[in-house]
Design a protein around this motif. Sequence first.
Motif, PDB file in Angstrom:
ATOM      1  N   SER A  36       0.840  -1.205   0.000  1.00 44.77           N
ATOM      2  CA  SER A  36       0.000   0.000   0.000  1.00 44.77           C
ATOM      3  C   SER A  36       0.867   1.244   0.000  1.00 44.77           C
ATOM      4  CB  SER A  36      -0.926   0.008   1.218  1.00 44.77           C
ATOM      5  OG  SER A  36      -1.822  -1.062   1.150  1.00 44.77           O
ATOM      6  N   GLU A  67      -4.270  -4.502 -11.287  1.00 45.76           N
ATOM      7  CA  GLU A  67      -4.537  -3.067 -11.237  1.00 45.76           C
ATOM      8  C   GLU A  67      -5.973  -2.756 -11.630  1.00 45.76           C
ATOM      9  OE1 GLU A  67      -1.385  -0.626 -12.783  1.00 45.76           O
ATOM     10  OE2 GLU A  67       0.090  -2.155 -12.290  1.00 45.76           O
ATOM     11  N   ASP A  69     -10.297  -3.031 -10.644  1.00 41.38           N
ATOM     12  CA  ASP A  69     -11.141  -2.767  -9.480  1.00 41.38           C
ATOM     13  C   ASP A  69     -11.936  -4.006  -9.065  1.00 41.38           C
ATOM     14  OD1 ASP A  69     -12.885  -2.914 -11.591  1.00 41.38           O
ATOM     15  OD2 ASP A  69     -13.866  -0.993 -11.197  1.00 41.38           O
ATOM     16  N   SER A  96      -6.981  -3.829  -6.840  1.00 40.24           N
ATOM     17  CA  SER A  96      -5.882  -2.951  -6.433  1.00 40.24           C
ATOM     18  C   SER A  96      -6.348  -1.892  -5.462  1.00 40.24           C
ATOM     19  CB  SER A  96      -5.226  -2.299  -7.654  1.00 40.24           C
ATOM     20  OG  SER A  96      -6.148  -1.459  -8.306  1.00 40.24           O
ATOM     21  N   GLU A  97      -7.569  -1.446  -5.585  1.00 41.68           N
ATOM     22  CA  GLU A  97      -8.132  -0.470  -4.659  1.00 41.68           C
ATOM     23  C   GLU A  97      -9.469  -0.996  -4.192  1.00 41.68           C
ATOM     24  OE1 GLU A  97      -8.334   3.456  -6.245  1.00 41.68           O
ATOM     25  OE2 GLU A  97      -6.376   3.259  -7.186  1.00 41.68           O
ATOM     26  N   SER A  98      -9.662  -0.940  -2.887  1.00 39.59           N
ATOM     27  CA  SER A  98     -10.948  -1.372  -2.356  1.00 39.59           C
ATOM     28  C   SER A  98     -11.376  -0.425  -1.250  1.00 39.59           C
ATOM     29  CB  SER A  98     -10.867  -2.814  -1.825  1.00 39.59           C
ATOM     30  OG  SER A  98     -10.122  -2.862  -0.644  1.00 39.59           O
ATOM     31  N   ASP A 101      -9.071  -0.561   1.963  1.00 39.22           N
ATOM     32  CA  ASP A 101      -7.625  -0.385   1.921  1.00 39.22           C
ATOM     33  C   ASP A 101      -7.066   0.287   3.160  1.00 39.22           C
ATOM     34  OD1 ASP A 101      -7.134  -1.658  -0.414  1.00 39.22           O
ATOM     35  OD2 ASP A 101      -6.971   0.156  -1.648  1.00 39.22           O
ATOM     36  N   ASN A 102      -7.760   1.267   3.699  1.00 41.19           N
ATOM     37  CA  ASN A 102      -7.236   1.987   4.853  1.00 41.19           C
ATOM     38  C   ASN A 102      -7.501   1.269   6.164  1.00 41.19           C
ATOM     39  OD1 ASN A 102      -6.323   4.049   3.214  1.00 41.19           O
ATOM     40  ND2 ASN A 102      -8.275   5.146   3.319  1.00 41.19           N
ATOM     41  N   SER A 113      -3.023  -7.788  -3.826  1.00 41.26           N
ATOM     42  CA  SER A 113      -3.259  -7.481  -5.234  1.00 41.26           C
ATOM     43  C   SER A 113      -2.008  -7.756  -6.053  1.00 41.26           C
ATOM     44  CB  SER A 113      -3.712  -6.027  -5.392  1.00 41.26           C
ATOM     45  OG  SER A 113      -2.716  -5.150  -4.939  1.00 41.26           O
TER      46      SER A 113
END
Length: 183
Positions: A36, A67, A69, A96-98, A101-102, A113
């Motif tokens: 990340s 990369e 979604d 790659s981004e969900s 993530d945080n 990923s």
Amino acid sequence: MERNDASSDGIRRRDRSRERTPRDGTHTRRAALAASATALLTAVAGCTTAMDFIGDRLLEQVNVFNETDRRVAGSIAVGDPAGETVLDETFDLAPSESENDNEGSASGDDEQSVAVYDDVWGDAGSYEVTVELTDTEIDGRSRASETVTISDPDEQLLGVALGSEEVGEPIGFRVGESLSDLA
């Protein structure tokens, strides 16, 4: 979490029994956090030194990056210059981004990923790489092959980007010596 054990000579040694194997394509939660951080550093222009520093600790000889979604599963096979199969593995990669993530993943899993594989290159030469996606397509493609030339097996990496806008292909292949070369 690593566990240190004191040996009879008083030197602390890492217990490697819980570490990943070179070819299993998985990471620990610490690696997920570092990945990340790598994505964040990639977004900041002019920080290739920091990005490469982190990449050097995470990447192996062959790296598959999702990369997109969405979750992507498939297989990767690599044939060496002599025609022998030196890598034949499957992967199941998180987007790659969900939304999580945080916060880590909702289920507490160490979803990745990126899949990494080591001990692939033998001698310098041309390697045939084939990626096949399972039950999905990226921009109409579910399979791609490429012959990549590895001139320095000790230094060069292969990045296989799935759905990267920077690569220009739905399944793209790049050879380099660092993460910034693969981006």
